[in-house]
Design an enzyme around this catalytic site. Structure first.
Site, PDB file in Angstrom:
ATOM      1  N   CYS A   1      -2.643  36.438  -8.671  1.00  0.00           N
ATOM      2  CA  CYS A   1      -3.197  35.222  -9.160  1.00  0.00           C
ATOM      3  C   CYS A   1      -3.458  35.297 -10.536  1.00  0.00           C
ATOM      4  O   CYS A   1      -3.891  36.390 -10.994  1.00  0.00           O
ATOM      5  CB  CYS A   1      -4.684  35.290  -8.313  1.00  0.00           C
ATOM      6  SG  CYS A   1      -4.515  34.706  -6.773  1.00  0.00           S
TER       7      CYS A   1
ATOM      8  N   GLY B   1      -7.319  39.849  -1.867  1.00  0.00           N
ATOM      9  CA  GLY B   1      -6.161  39.680  -1.340  1.00  0.00           C
ATOM     10  C   GLY B   1      -4.860  38.927  -1.963  1.00  0.00           C
ATOM     11  O   GLY B   1      -3.957  38.563  -1.533  1.00  0.00           O
ATOM     12  N   CYS B   2      -5.234  38.426  -3.272  1.00  0.00           N
ATOM     13  CA  CYS B   2      -4.562  38.064  -4.117  1.00  0.00           C
ATOM     14  C   CYS B   2      -3.946  38.888  -5.146  1.00  0.00           C
ATOM     15  O   CYS B   2      -4.884  39.027  -6.294  1.00  0.00           O
ATOM     16  CB  CYS B   2      -5.058  36.829  -4.951  1.00  0.00           C
ATOM     17  SG  CYS B   2      -3.862  35.458  -5.624  1.00  0.00           S
ATOM     18  N   GLY B   3      -2.745  39.273  -5.265  1.00  0.00           N
ATOM     19  CA  GLY B   3      -2.093  40.185  -6.138  1.00  0.00           C
ATOM     20  C   GLY B   3      -1.452  39.598  -7.379  1.00  0.00           C
ATOM     21  O   GLY B   3      -1.121  40.438  -8.369  1.00  0.00           O
TER      22      GLY B   3
ATOM     23  N   PRO C   1      -9.141  36.438  -6.725  1.00  0.00           N
ATOM     24  CA  PRO C   1      -9.795  36.422  -5.083  1.00  0.00           C
ATOM     25  C   PRO C   1      -9.314  37.776  -4.573  1.00  0.00           C
ATOM     26  O   PRO C   1      -8.042  37.971  -4.743  1.00  0.00           O
ATOM     27  CB  PRO C   1      -9.504  35.044  -4.417  1.00  0.00           C
ATOM     28  CG  PRO C   1      -8.453  34.617  -5.013  1.00  0.00           C
ATOM     29  CD  PRO C   1      -8.117  34.980  -6.329  1.00  0.00           C
TER      30      PRO C   1
END
Length: 269
Positions: free
Chosen positions: A114, A110-112, A108
């Site tokens: 994930c 803003g998820c570096g 998603p």
């Protein structure tokens, strides 16, 4: 290759002091972007569909899928109704790198980190930056961050995108890249710097977001000696920057800021 819209004018109902009224504003586009190597999808991120070649190259470098831009033999951007697939052909498929950085789930905005399979991969060891005699002035830090904000064309329209810029003293900003995701914006910038063959050790990377560990990792992978941010860092980001010999500057407000690691690179103007 394909041209994608990065923003759109939308009509909406606004409430103001005078009551409800019809209005419109420009908002950024968001789309699933797949990174595919030799026919296999490695990752899918939600991102602003602009500067996609830079995005693909920067992502490939910071994820250690390739170590040099030349390892990407071909790159095609294919648009589908549901999203965009960036299809890359590697000259020699580095299976170990692909397996080590395997991501099978969508990340998603803003998820570096994930989709990474293990803690060890998330906190992968970094080669410390080489010692260099390059120094930057307090004015350089202020100028890097201030000029980045002024150069964000998409954010000026939408007030909804992060920015990353590469600044060289005496020359100003080389490039600015924007995205709804801060990690994506930095990947795009890294791709742009790599494509131009610039010497990262000669400049500063400025970002408009907080400094998490992923942002430090990406800056170190680029080889830039200074990372300057508008917002604050995390404790892990500080520890990682210290170990990697990266100068971490945060909470930049003109020539007032905090230096958390390797302070000797910053001198008074």
């Amino acid at each position: 290759m394909t041209n994608q819209k990065i923003s759109r004018d939308v009509h909406h109902l606004a409430h103001r002091m005078s009551g409800f009224q019809e209005s419109s504003r420009i908002v950024p586009e968001e789309a699933p972007i797949a990174m595919s190597y030799n026919g296999t999808t490695q990752a899918v991120m939600m991102a602003t569909p602009g500067d996609l070649e830079d995005f693909a190259i920067g992502f490939s470098l910071t994820e250690n899928i390739v170590t040099r831009i030349e390892e990407i033999e071909a790159l095609d951007i294919v648009a589908f109704e549901s999203g965009i697939d960036i299809q890359m052909k590697l000259a020699k498929q580095p299976e170990q790198r692909l397996s080590a950085r395997r991501r099978f789930m969508a990340g998603p905005v803003g998820c570096g980190l994930c989709g990474i399979d293990s803690i060890e991969q998330a906190l992968r060891p970094l080669h410390p930056l080489e010692e260099c005699s390059t120094t930057f002035t307090t004015r350089d830090i202020a100028a890097a961050v201030a000029s980045l904000g002024a150069a964000q064309a998409l954010n000026a329209k939408t007030h909804a995108t992060h920015g990353a810029g590469f600044f060289r003293p005496g020359e100003g900003l080389f490039a600015v890249r924007e995205d709804i995701g801060r990690h994506n914006a930095l990947d795009k910038l890294i791709g742009a710097v790599a494509r131009e063959g610039l010497l990262a050790e000669e400049g500063i990377v400025a970002i408009t977001s907080r400094v998490s560990v992923e942002m430090v990792q990406k800056a170190v992978m680029l080889g830039v000696p200074v990372l300057a941010a508008i917002s604050a860092p995390t404790a892990l980001a500080i520890r990682t920057a210290e170990a990697a010999n990266l100068t971490l500057v945060a909470l930049v407000r003109d020539e007032e800021f905090d230096i958390y690691t390797h302070c000797g690179r910053i001198i008074e103007s």
